[in-house]
Enzyme design. Structure first.
Site, short mmCIF file in Angstrom:
data_model
loop_
_atom_site.label_atom_id
_atom_site.label_comp_id
_atom_site.label_asym_id
_atom_site.label_seq_id
_atom_site.Cartn_x
_atom_site.Cartn_y
_atom_site.Cartn_z
N LYS A 144 44.37 49.93 38.42
CA LYS A 144 44.20 48.68 37.69
C LYS A 144 42.87 48.70 36.94
O LYS A 144 42.03 49.51 37.28
CB LYS A 144 44.29 47.49 38.65
N HIS A 174 44.83 48.11 45.49
CA HIS A 174 44.56 48.53 46.87
C HIS A 174 44.48 47.36 47.84
O HIS A 174 44.64 47.56 49.04
CB HIS A 174 43.31 49.41 46.94
N LYS A 178 45.84 46.60 52.46
CA LYS A 178 45.02 46.14 53.58
C LYS A 178 45.94 45.63 54.70
O LYS A 178 46.88 44.88 54.44
CB LYS A 178 44.04 45.05 53.12
N HIS A 236 43.81 41.77 41.96
CA HIS A 236 43.87 41.62 43.43
C HIS A 236 44.21 40.20 43.89
O HIS A 236 45.05 40.01 44.75
CB HIS A 236 42.51 41.97 44.05
N LYS A 322 30.08 38.74 42.37
CA LYS A 322 29.11 39.73 42.83
C LYS A 322 27.80 39.02 43.18
O LYS A 322 27.52 37.92 42.68
CB LYS A 322 28.83 40.75 41.73
N LYS A 327 29.74 39.02 52.11
CA LYS A 327 30.94 39.77 51.73
C LYS A 327 32.08 39.32 52.62
O LYS A 327 32.01 39.46 53.84
CB LYS A 327 30.70 41.26 51.94
#
Ligand code: BG6
Length: 468
Positions: A144, A174, A178, A236, A322, A327
């Site tokens: 992507k 991706h 998960k 995503h 960001k 996180k």
């Protein structure tokens, strides 16, 4: 029997993804005994000696898979990697190496072409692949973002379909590899407990929240051209949304599941730019390689709406950025409170107090937050959690990292967790109002939760992750 021997042709092998994720993933699969016999044929723009490139592979493993194996094992793995330069107009050398490698591996060897290249060279690369005859019997993995808007995605899909049929194309996202994402499907459809409340009558909101602490990490070139919206949201985050929102597929096949995802994308209301907040962290413009007047967004928060019978009226709140405070990769499903107030609770402690929370970490965490009685003499009510105990229920198993799982799926020829052209194209349509009229990014301090304006979107409860 496992997958056939593979010739893994990696385009963009000198890039960030290869070093950070792909080589470590292949190395781990190999050590775990899950990888079929595989030869990696790597290629990048610049000519490099094989020795030089193998050193690069060893260094990547050392840096990004420090716990995995020792120096000897890293060298052995790297010794199985060969390298040739190739470009959009010249891949002859690479093609002949691939053919030789395939002959060595034997008749049943399969060819896997992995395109880890920026959107701007994706289409010319696909054409080069066809010209050099790489496409015969191959599976094609495409990274992507798939195009940068509806028109370019259509062009890319047309170029790909000129070369090979859709069943051999694996558009990789991706996040869908998960562990916890697949658990959305199992909780919803392998049990009867949640599905009856999985709708507008019981769910007040859904939040898909992926704040990151890291900044640019040397990816200025990519990020300046892409921005957080295309890097994370149109890809995503919307893919995750589809797993939460989809109807039960008629059967568990790749096509049935992907049909249901496409229906979710069809039901998505084109985004309303007034319900989208863009941000840019302070100091971004001073980063190396960044235009001092850059308007690239490093933060996005938005409200999406799924206009179908199940979800009408339920906001789906998406956020990522960001240089934020923490996180996390968290999906929260917030439920309506009880219809009557029996206990002594403030109003804001009723609505959305029950939350089902998926943490999409490599070792998944799934919890349900409810209110419970605090032990002691009084009827004192406080938040408490049910925790799905993966460690005890599945002792002795080791989760696969997302790329590991998905690379195996490609080798097995299973497209279930990959995105399909129709869904991707519809998503660009949904995103189009924002691409046409991107909001002005609002500055935010590094280490914060982004611009305050994003909090209003999630009112009154706010973003769950910021509350933790
Ligand atoms: C990538 C994005 O696709 O996903 C990166 O390009 C982002 O910007 C990354 O940091 C996050 O992935 P993960 O697996 O670390 O959550």
């Amino acid at each position: 029997s496992g997958p056939a021997p593979q010739v893994f042709v990696l385009f963009g092998a000198t890039g960030d993804l290869a070093r950070r994720k792909l080589f470590p993933a292949l190395f781990h699969l190999d050590r775990a005994g899950l990888l079929p016999e595989t030869r990696i044929v790597a290629s990048g723009q610049r000519p490099r000696s094989e020795e030089d490139f193998r050193d690069h592979v060893c260094r990547s493993l050392e840096e990004f898979a420090p716990e995995e194996g020792d120096a000897r094992e890293r060298r052995e793995f790297a010794a199985g990697v060969s390298y040739r330069a190739a470009s959009t107009d010249n891949g002859a050398d690479l093609a002949s190496l691939v053919r030789r490698t395939e002959e060595e591996l034997g008749e049943d060897a399969e060819r896997l072409l992995y395109l880890s290249v920026p959107p701007s060279v994706m289409e010319p690369m696909v054409r080069m692949i066809a010209k050099e005859g790489f496409d015969a019997r191959a599976r094609l993995v495409v990274e992507k973002p798939f195009g940068t808007d509806l028109a370019s995605a259509r062009e890319l899909d047309a170029a790909i379909h000129d070369v090979m049929e859709e069943s051999r194309v694996f558009r990789i996202d991706h996040f869908l590899g998960k562990e916890a994402v697949q658990n959305i499907l199992t909780l919803r459809f392998a049990s009867g407990l949640f599905e009856p409340v999985w709708n507008r009558h019981h769910v007040g909101y859904v939040q898909i929240d992926v704040p990151e602490e890291i900044g640019l990490e040397g990816r200025a070139g990519f990020y300046e051209a892409t921005g957080a919206f295309k890097d994370m949201v149109s890809t995503h985050l919307f893919q995750l949304l589809s797993f939460v929102a989809l109807e039960p597929p008629a059967r568990l096949t790749a096509e049935a599941l992907r049909d249901e995802k496409t229906k979710v994308f069809e039901s998505l209301r084109p985004l309303d730019p007034d319900r989208v907040v863009f941000g840019q962290y302070e100091g971004y413009r001073e980063e190396e390689g960044v235009d001092p007047r850059s308007t690239a967004e490093t933060f996005v928060a938005l409200e999406a709406r799924v206009d179908n019978w199940r979800w009408s009226g339920v906001p789906f709140l998406l956020r990522t950025g960001k240089a934020l405070r923490a996180k996390r990769r968290t999906i929260t499903v917030g439920f309506h409170g009880p219809p009557l107030k029996m206990f002594d609770l403030a109003d804001e402690d009723c609505e959305g107090v029950d939350e089902l929370v998926f943490e999409l970490t490599d070792e998944p965490e799934i919890t349900i937050e409810v209110r419970a009685k605090r032990p002691g003499p009084d009827l004192d009510i406080a938040p408490a959690r049910f925790v799905l105990d993966f460690a005890r229920s599945f002792a002795g198993t080791e989760p696969l990292e997302a790329y590991e799982r998905l690379l195996l799926d490609v080798m097995r020829g299973d497209p279930m967790l990959f995105t399909r052209a129709d869904g991707v194209e519809r998503l660009w349509e949904v995103c189009d109002p924002v691409l046409r009229e991107p909001p002005e990014p609002i500055g935010y301090p590094q280490g914060s939760w982004g611009p305050e304006q994003a909090d209003a979107l999630a009112a009154p409860r706010g973003w769950r992750v910021s509350r933790d």
